[in-house]
Structures are given as C-alpha cells and as structure tokens.
Write an enzyme that holds these catalytic residues in place. Structure first.
Site, PDB file in Angstrom:
ATOM      1  N   ALA A   1       0.820  -1.402   0.152  1.00  0.00           N
ATOM      2  CA  ALA A   1       0.195   0.276   0.272  1.00  0.00           C
ATOM      3  C   ALA A   1       0.406   1.299   0.298  1.00  0.00           C
ATOM      4  O   ALA A   1       0.142   2.394  -0.183  1.00  0.00           O
ATOM      5  CB  ALA A   1      -0.692  -0.031   1.189  1.00  0.00           C
ATOM      6  N   THR A   2       2.327   1.435  -0.138  1.00  0.00           N
ATOM      7  CA  THR A   2       3.196   2.158   0.354  1.00  0.00           C
ATOM      8  C   THR A   2       3.761   2.488  -1.211  1.00  0.00           C
ATOM      9  O   THR A   2       4.530   3.261  -0.802  1.00  0.00           O
ATOM     10  CB  THR A   2       3.929   2.004   1.285  1.00  0.00           C
ATOM     11  OG1 THR A   2       4.944   0.354   1.772  1.00  0.00           O
ATOM     12  CG2 THR A   2       3.522   2.437   2.594  1.00  0.00           C
TER      13      THR A   2
ATOM     14  N   ASP B   1       3.821   2.629  -5.670  1.00  0.00           N
ATOM     15  CA  ASP B   1       4.578   3.188  -6.370  1.00  0.00           C
ATOM     16  C   ASP B   1       2.862   2.933  -6.782  1.00  0.00           C
ATOM     17  O   ASP B   1       1.969   3.530  -7.502  1.00  0.00           O
ATOM     18  CB  ASP B   1       5.178   3.165  -7.863  1.00  0.00           C
ATOM     19  CG  ASP B   1       5.151   4.209  -8.893  1.00  0.00           C
ATOM     20  OD1 ASP B   1       5.072   5.264  -8.507  1.00  0.00           O
ATOM     21  OD2 ASP B   1       4.777   3.536  -9.786  1.00  0.00           O
TER      22      ASP B   1
ATOM     23  N   HIS C   1       0.207  -8.465 -22.795  1.00  0.00           N
ATOM     24  CA  HIS C   1      -0.191  -7.647 -23.047  1.00  0.00           C
ATOM     25  C   HIS C   1      -0.817  -7.998 -24.601  1.00  0.00           C
ATOM     26  O   HIS C   1      -1.852  -7.803 -25.234  1.00  0.00           O
ATOM     27  CB  HIS C   1      -0.237  -6.224 -23.269  1.00  0.00           C
ATOM     28  CG  HIS C   1       0.532  -5.581 -22.090  1.00  0.00           C
ATOM     29  ND1 HIS C   1      -0.551  -6.003 -21.376  1.00  0.00           N
ATOM     30  CD2 HIS C   1       1.684  -4.944 -21.590  1.00  0.00           C
ATOM     31  CE1 HIS C   1      -0.133  -5.446 -19.313  1.00  0.00           C
ATOM     32  NE2 HIS C   1       1.230  -5.130 -19.771  1.00  0.00           N
TER      33      HIS C   1
ATOM     34  N   ASP D   1      -4.126  -7.964 -15.869  1.00  0.00           N
ATOM     35  CA  ASP D   1      -3.769  -7.868 -16.529  1.00  0.00           C
ATOM     36  C   ASP D   1      -4.497  -6.379 -17.558  1.00  0.00           C
ATOM     37  O   ASP D   1      -5.533  -6.452 -18.383  1.00  0.00           O
ATOM     38  CB  ASP D   1      -3.422  -8.318 -18.263  1.00  0.00           C
ATOM     39  CG  ASP D   1      -2.980  -7.702 -19.828  1.00  0.00           C
ATOM     40  OD1 ASP D   1      -2.635  -7.345 -19.885  1.00  0.00           O
ATOM     41  OD2 ASP D   1      -2.064  -8.617 -20.158  1.00  0.00           O
ATOM     42  N   HIS D   2      -3.303  -5.152 -17.505  1.00  0.00           N
ATOM     43  CA  HIS D   2      -3.996  -4.008 -17.244  1.00  0.00           C
ATOM     44  C   HIS D   2      -4.669  -3.751 -18.457  1.00  0.00           C
ATOM     45  O   HIS D   2      -5.591  -2.335 -19.107  1.00  0.00           O
ATOM     46  CB  HIS D   2      -3.867  -2.806 -16.547  1.00  0.00           C
ATOM     47  CG  HIS D   2      -2.134  -1.684 -17.514  1.00  0.00           C
ATOM     48  ND1 HIS D   2      -1.375  -2.603 -17.760  1.00  0.00           N
ATOM     49  CD2 HIS D   2      -2.344  -0.828 -18.657  1.00  0.00           C
ATOM     50  CE1 HIS D   2      -0.709  -2.092 -18.656  1.00  0.00           C
ATOM     51  NE2 HIS D   2      -1.176  -1.052 -19.457  1.00  0.00           N
TER      52      HIS D   2
HETATM   53  N1  LIG Z   1       3.997   0.783 -10.475  1.00  0.00           N
HETATM   54  C1  LIG Z   1       3.740   0.523 -12.058  1.00  0.00           C
HETATM   55  O1  LIG Z   1       3.025   1.520 -12.222  1.00  0.00           O
HETATM   56  C2  LIG Z   1       3.359  -0.871 -12.687  1.00  0.00           C
HETATM   57  C3  LIG Z   1       3.562  -1.893 -11.170  1.00  0.00           C
HETATM   58  N2  LIG Z   1       2.636  -3.390 -11.433  1.00  0.00           N
HETATM   59  C4  LIG Z   1       3.189  -4.574 -10.283  1.00  0.00           C
HETATM   60  O2  LIG Z   1       2.675  -4.616  -9.096  1.00  0.00           O
HETATM   61  C5  LIG Z   1       3.459  -4.983  -8.415  1.00  0.00           C
HETATM   62  C6  LIG Z   1       3.668  -3.350  -7.127  1.00  0.00           C
HETATM   63  O3  LIG Z   1       4.364  -3.022  -8.191  1.00  0.00           O
HETATM   64  P1  LIG Z   1       4.788  -1.174  -7.588  1.00  0.00           P
HETATM   65  O4  LIG Z   1       3.824  -0.722  -6.637  1.00  0.00           O
HETATM   66  O5  LIG Z   1       5.624  -0.215  -8.887  1.00  0.00           O
HETATM   67  O6  LIG Z   1       6.365  -1.331  -6.523  1.00  0.00           O
HETATM   68  P2  LIG Z   1       6.931  -0.347  -5.054  1.00  0.00           P
HETATM   69  O7  LIG Z   1       8.624  -0.577  -5.115  1.00  0.00           O
HETATM   70  O8  LIG Z   1       7.347   0.970  -5.483  1.00  0.00           O
HETATM   71  O9  LIG Z   1       6.651  -1.009  -4.099  1.00  0.00           O
HETATM   72  C7  LIG Z   1       6.475  -1.967  -3.187  1.00  0.00           C
HETATM   73  C8  LIG Z   1       5.337  -2.296  -1.938  1.00  0.00           C
HETATM   74  O10 LIG Z   1       5.744  -3.757  -2.077  1.00  0.00           O
HETATM   75  C9  LIG Z   1       6.626  -3.387  -0.571  1.00  0.00           C
HETATM   76  N3  LIG Z   1       6.981  -4.459   0.113  1.00  0.00           N
HETATM   77  C10 LIG Z   1       8.221  -4.572  -0.257  1.00  0.00           C
HETATM   78  N4  LIG Z   1       8.944  -5.530   0.207  1.00  0.00           N
HETATM   79  C11 LIG Z   1       8.322  -5.904   1.445  1.00  0.00           C
HETATM   80  C12 LIG Z   1       8.284  -6.985   2.903  1.00  0.00           C
HETATM   81  N5  LIG Z   1       9.267  -7.815   2.851  1.00  0.00           N
HETATM   82  N6  LIG Z   1       7.131  -6.778   3.092  1.00  0.00           N
HETATM   83  C13 LIG Z   1       6.174  -5.969   2.629  1.00  0.00           C
HETATM   84  N7  LIG Z   1       5.595  -5.225   2.071  1.00  0.00           N
HETATM   85  C14 LIG Z   1       6.874  -5.107   1.206  1.00  0.00           C
HETATM   86  C15 LIG Z   1       6.687  -2.028  -0.135  1.00  0.00           C
HETATM   87  O11 LIG Z   1       6.494  -0.715   1.505  1.00  0.00           O
HETATM   88  P3  LIG Z   1       7.774  -0.630   2.334  1.00  0.00           P
HETATM   89  O12 LIG Z   1       8.473  -0.411   1.528  1.00  0.00           O
HETATM   90  O13 LIG Z   1       7.119   0.195   2.782  1.00  0.00           O
HETATM   91  O14 LIG Z   1       8.094  -2.625   2.583  1.00  0.00           O
HETATM   92  C16 LIG Z   1       5.801  -1.214  -1.028  1.00  0.00           C
HETATM   93  O15 LIG Z   1       4.831  -0.849  -1.113  1.00  0.00           O
HETATM   94  C17 LIG Z   1       4.730  -5.378  -9.112  1.00  0.00           C
HETATM   95  O16 LIG Z   1       4.574  -6.466  -9.446  1.00  0.00           O
HETATM   96  C18 LIG Z   1       5.176  -4.192 -10.332  1.00  0.00           C
HETATM   97  O17 LIG Z   1       5.433  -5.687 -11.264  1.00  0.00           O
HETATM   98  C19 LIG Z   1       2.405  -3.768 -13.259  1.00  0.00           C
HETATM   99  C20 LIG Z   1       2.312  -2.689 -13.529  1.00  0.00           C
HETATM  100  C21 LIG Z   1       2.398  -1.551 -13.613  1.00  0.00           C
HETATM  101  O1  LIG Z   2       3.001  -3.775 -18.317  1.00  0.00           O
HETATM  102  C1  LIG Z   2       3.257  -2.545 -19.211  1.00  0.00           C
HETATM  103  O2  LIG Z   2       2.632  -1.164 -19.582  1.00  0.00           O
HETATM  104  C2  LIG Z   2       3.642  -0.381 -20.466  1.00  0.00           C
HETATM  105  C3  LIG Z   2       2.738   0.443 -21.087  1.00  0.00           C
HETATM  106  O3  LIG Z   2       1.118   0.359 -20.925  1.00  0.00           O
HETATM  107  P1  LIG Z   2       0.296   0.651 -21.407  1.00  0.00           P
HETATM  108  O4  LIG Z   2      -0.901   1.167 -20.846  1.00  0.00           O
HETATM  109  O5  LIG Z   2       1.266   2.562 -21.083  1.00  0.00           O
HETATM  110  O6  LIG Z   2       0.614   1.483 -22.554  1.00  0.00           O
HETATM  111  C4  LIG Z   2       4.850  -0.108 -20.409  1.00  0.00           C
HETATM  112  O7  LIG Z   2       5.750   0.902 -20.437  1.00  0.00           O
HETATM  113  C5  LIG Z   2       5.637  -1.140 -19.042  1.00  0.00           C
HETATM  114  O8  LIG Z   2       6.946  -0.998 -19.672  1.00  0.00           O
HETATM  115  C6  LIG Z   2       4.264  -2.572 -18.908  1.00  0.00           C
HETATM  116  O9  LIG Z   2       5.499  -2.684 -17.816  1.00  0.00           O
END
Ligand SMILES: NC(=O)C1=CN([C@@H]2O[C@H](COP(=O)(O)OP(=O)(O)OC[C@H]3O[C@@H](n4cnc5c(N)ncnc54)[C@H](OP(=O)(O)O)[C@@H]3O)[C@@H](O)[C@H]2O)C=CC1
Ligand SMILES: O=C1O[C@H](COP(=O)(O)O)[C@@H](O)[C@H](O)[C@H]1O
Length: 486
Positions: free
Chosen positions: A11-12, A14, A243, A180-181
């Site tokens: 929840a914290t 990206d 995708h 799969d978004h």
């Molecule tokens: N960001 C994006 O746009 C996209 C992300 N994804 C997928 O979504 C998932 C999350 O990505 P994203 O949000 O970018 O990643 P981040 O690195 O920004 O966030 C990871 C999260 O996991 C938590 N975390 C990491 N280790 C632990 C642990 N040991 N225990 C508890 N919590 C933990 C962190 O919390 P804390 O640091 O507080 O521990 C943080 O909230 C991934 O699988 C990624 O592939 C898919 C599509 C797009």
């Molecule tokens: O899953 C992913 O998608 C994005 C592209 O998504 P879009 O909605 O902007 O078309 C891609 O940039 C990224 O590398 C990939 O992990």
C-alpha cells in the site's frame, strides 16, 4: 454489491498511489463501491492510520483526474475507510495482527467476512503472502475471498506453472484474479461490442474478407528507472507474452453463443490453441528483435539503450519486437497477424488495424486508378476511438477515387481508467476481463522458442534510432507478404 474488506499488500508503493487509490476513489464517487467497506493498507513502513490517510489524500490530489472537482466531505468520507498496519510479508506471526484488525473492522461495520487481497508487491512475494493468508486464518472465512495479482505471472512456462501450483494451495483457481491492465482499457473491452454487436463487422470478421491484422503498441518512453527489471525481461516478456497476445486473442476470438464471462474466456483460449507454434529455428523468419540507438525525441537527443543508467554497454536486451503470427483455424487460416511493440519509438500509440481484402482493385485499374484497401482502425490509447478508411470520389480531383477516413473519438474526460474497470469487476466477482491461467500457460508456451532463440542469440539484434518506428527489418516482415504497416 457485497460489503467487503480490501486488504492491500504494497500500500506504500508506486502502483497503489498512481492507480489503485485514484481508481477506488472514482468508483466511490460514482457510487460503485459497496455501502460498507474497509481498505487495509500493508507495508513495512511504520505508519499510523492518519499518515496512511494523508498519503492516500496526496495520491488523489496528484493522480486523480477528478480530485479537483471533488467535494471535500466526499474525500473525507472515502479516507475514513482506510486503516494501516505495518507488516513484513515474510513475517508469519505478523499476519495475526492483520487478522485482528480485519475482524475488528468487520464487527464494527457489521459486515460479512468478504475479503479481497490485492498483492501490489514484487512477484517473489506472491507465494509467501498467499501461504500466510491461509495459515494465519485470514483466508478462512464464511463469506468469499479473492486474490488479485499483477503481472508478471512467472518468467517462463515452468515458473508460471510453479506459481499457480503454489497459489492454488491457498486459493481456488477461480478465486485468483490475474490483472493484465490492457484488458481493462475501455476500447479493448469494447472489442466484444464492435465485433459482435455490429452485423456489418461480424459478417466480415474472417479470412474471406480480412487480408491481415496489425497490432501496434509503440511507446516513446525509454527504460526509465526500471533498468534492473527491464534488462532481465525485454519487450518479449514485458509486453508481447502478455499484453500483445491478449490483444491478439481479443481480436481473433469468434462469436460466443452468449455474451458471458465463461463463453468469452473459452473463445479466447481457442485462439491460443490454434496459434501456430514457432520452432526455434523459424524464429528468425517470423520475429524481429530490436534495440534503440540514440536519437531525437521531440527535438531532444536521448541516449542509446546501452548508455542508459544501470544498463551494461554490452546488453543484448530487446526493446522492440515485431512478429508474424498465424492462427490455424477455419476462420483465420491464411491471414497473417502482425504485432509490434517497442520503447523510444516515434509516437505513443496502441492500435489494432484490420486491413480488408481488396478484390475490386482491377475494376479501377482499367481507369488507371487505384483503390486503397478498406481499413478499420481501433484506437486503444492514448486516444480512444474507431476510424474507417474507405474510398470516395473527389470532385476536386477529376472525380478520382481517394481514401478518406471517418473517425469516432471517445470523450477522453469521461472515459474510465483501466484499473477502475478492473477493480470494479474484481469487487463484483466478474472475471471476464481477467487473464486465465490457461492463457498464461499457452502464451508462455508460444513464447518459449523465442526466448530460447534470443538466449542463444540465433537472430540479429537490429538497432533502431530513437524516435523512429523501429528497425527496417520490421518493415520488411510485412513487405515479404505484400503489405505495409499502417
Ligand atoms: N508501478 C506500476 O505502474 C506498475 C506496477 N506493477 C506491478 O505491481 C507490483 C508493485 O509495483 P510497485 O508499486 O511499482 O512497486 P514499489 O516498489 O513501488 O512498491 C513495492 C511495495 O511492496 C512493499 N514491500 C516490499 N517488500 C516488502 C516486504 N518484505 N514486506 C511488506 N511489504 C513489502 C513496499 O512497502 P514498504 O517499502 O513500506 O515495505 C511497497 O509498498 C509489482 O508486481 C509490479 O510489477 C504492474 C504494472 C504497473
Ligand atoms: O505493463 C506494461 O505496460 C506499459 C505500457 O502500458 P500503457 O498502458 O502505457 O500502454 C509499459 O510501459 C511497461 O513497460 C509494461 O511493464
């Protein structure tokens, strides 16, 4: 809709701040959240409920298209549903505290034990979290439970099979929602309607009338801050295996007997079952791999992939893929499906172009005139719409035939985001637009020879200039068949 507790791991992070909180907020504003619900955020950070609520509020201000119009009391009401607990997901005992918090809220709100677990964390945690959900009692409930996870679903066939085996220790397969978004994008969801609710298109949607299908997902961004991830996966695992193949399935699936989740999902599987497998030594014929060179994007010089921070100068990673696919069923046999996707390309555009056969070409050749093929263009993003290219006489040019385009563009402002639609479906238990395990397996199976050929370096790595539409070899792929990319 059922009242529920939404337990958000990561929840914290990206994804939560960019997509999940704003999407839940939009559903809330539209009256699409249940009457009573709690969102329990989990992460390692030592946050209080109040810090978490402030974090969510900031995310709405930054990432919600609608926060500026939001009524402050609505925002407060929404935030009051958020609670936070610090948890290291590998700490088995910590889950008891989460269970206590969930039960306390269920009692306070007087709601049933309906629990949705959303894993917005790195994939290496999927297994340990699902196991701990089971062992802690969080998953032993009288209501329903659902597990939502994000791609990547494994990094090859074997790891994907291991993942499902592990997750199914704690959840039934139909309780697992794979996101799969691309399947949440409104125009991808609209494919069903375009094809099946319009007899005009439905009757033409086959190899008698379609010459080829072209699916493009071009991006202008480079590797950005994801070097560690992207250099391991490349475009083949990042975009194609998931995708792009989902777009192939959505385009090629045949009309089901009724419009229902299972029927649509079965038709998608059929496409994958008929997708012609590639042999490793054929990859070079049907697949083009590329990597971006330096070049100009909007007048600004951008570095080559191998000069990007944290990327080795010797990296052979693929930032571009084009491929020719064949679906050997009676509807599509003989129709090539071309896909291409890449980073640092000229434009950001995801679209599907259906090029129709042109049997009347000769009729006009006598008059020394050409007719362009009819095209149906489904624009998925960043603009959402449909265009049709057809021929029409131009009275200002001696009445000659010229291609013209009619375009319907959706109102961007009123279009929901992919995550909004998918979250709403997950809350309702509708899995139509979630990926099925069988699709994951069949997609990896199709991709395996490509992965092996890449690993063994059996095909060239074509460099392409940043700001271009990819390497020349991608143009040649279509020229071999007498076509061009539209
Ligand atoms: N960001 C994006 O746009 C996209 C992300 N994804 C997928 O979504 C998932 C999350 O990505 P994203 O949000 O970018 O990643 P981040 O690195 O920004 O966030 C990871 C999260 O996991 C938590 N975390 C990491 N280790 C632990 C642990 N040991 N225990 C508890 N919590 C933990 C962190 O919390 P804390 O640091 O507080 O521990 C943080 O909230 C991934 O699988 C990624 O592939 C898919 C599509 C797009
Ligand atoms: O899953 C992913 O998608 C994005 C592209 O998504 P879009 O909605 O902007 O078309 C891609 O940039 C990224 O590398 C990939 O992990």
């Amino acid at each position: 809709m059922d009242s529920l507790t939404f337990v958000l791991f990561g929840a914290t992070g990206d994804l939560a701040k960019r997509k999940i909180f704003p999407s839940l907020f939009h559903l809330f504003l539209d009256g699409k959240m249940p009457k009573s619900f709690t969102i329990i955020g989990l992460g390692r950070r030592e946050w209080s409920d109040q810090t978490f609520q402030m974090h969510v509020e900031k995310s709405l201000q930054t990432f919600s298209k609608r926060s500026e119009n939001g009524d402050a009391s609505k925002v407060r009401e929404f935030l009051s549903a958020f609670r936070y607990s610090s948890l290291d997901v590998t700490d088995h005992d910590g889950y008891k505290q989460v269970l206590g918090m969930v039960q306390k809220r269920e009692e306070e709100l007087g709601i049933p034990e309906n629990r949705l677990f959303y894993l917005s964390v790195a994939p290496e945690f999927f297994d340990v979290i699902s196991q701990n959900i089971k062992e802690s009692g969080l998953g032993s409930i009288k209501g329903w439970k659902r597990l939502v996870i994000e791609k990547p679903f494994g990094h090859d066939l074997k790891s994907a099979q291991e993942l499902i085996a592990k997750l199914s220790n704690a959840f039934e397969v139909d309780e697992i929602y794979l996101i799969d978004h691309y399947l949440g994008k409104p125009m991808v969801q609209n494919m069903e309607s375009i094809k099946f609710a319009n007899p005009m298109f439905q009757s033409l949607w086959n190899n008698k009338h379609i010459a080829n299908v072209q699916i493009t997902a071009s991006e202008t961004v480079g590797v950005e801050e994801r070097a560690g991830y992207y250099d391991q996966v490349g475009a083949i695992r990042d975009m194609v295996q998931n995708h792009m193949l989902q777009l192939v399935m959505m385009t090629a699936m045949q009309q089901p007997t009724r419009i229902g989740a299972n029927e649509i999902r079965n038709k998608k599987i059929k496409v994958m079952e008929f997708l012609r497998p590639l042999q490793k030594d054929e990859v070079v014929r049907d697949v083009v791999r590329g990597q971006y060179e330096k070049g100009y994007m909007n007048g600004e010089l951008v570095p080559a992939y191998t000069d990007e921070p944290s990327i080795e100068g010797t990296s052979m990673n693929d930032t571009f893929i084009a491929a020719r696919l064949w679906i050997d069923d009676p509807f599509w046999s003989g129709v090539p499906f071309y896909i291409r996707t890449g980073k640092r390309m000229k434009e950001k555009s995801t679209r599907i172009v259906i090029e129709f056969k042109n049997p009347i070409k000769d009729l006009y050749q006598e008059k020394n005139e050409e007719t362009a093929p009819n095209l149906l263009i489904i624009e998925i993003g960043p603009n959402e719409g449909i265009s049709i290219q057809f021929n029409s006489k131009n009275p200002l040019n001696h009445g000659k035939n010229e291609p013209v385009t009619g375009r319907f563009l959706a109102n961007k402002k009123s279009m929901p985001e992919a995550y909004e639609l998918l979250l709403s479906d997950a809350l309702h238990g509708d899995s139509t637009f979630f990926v099925q395990w069988k699709e994951v397996e069949l997609s990896w199976k199709w991709a395996e020879p490509i992965l092996e050929a890449f690993e063994e370096n059996n095909l060239p790595l074509h460099l392409y200039q940043s700001g271009s539409m990819g390497p020349e070899a991608s143009e040649q792929l279509l020229q071999e068949d007498g076509f061009k990319w539209w």
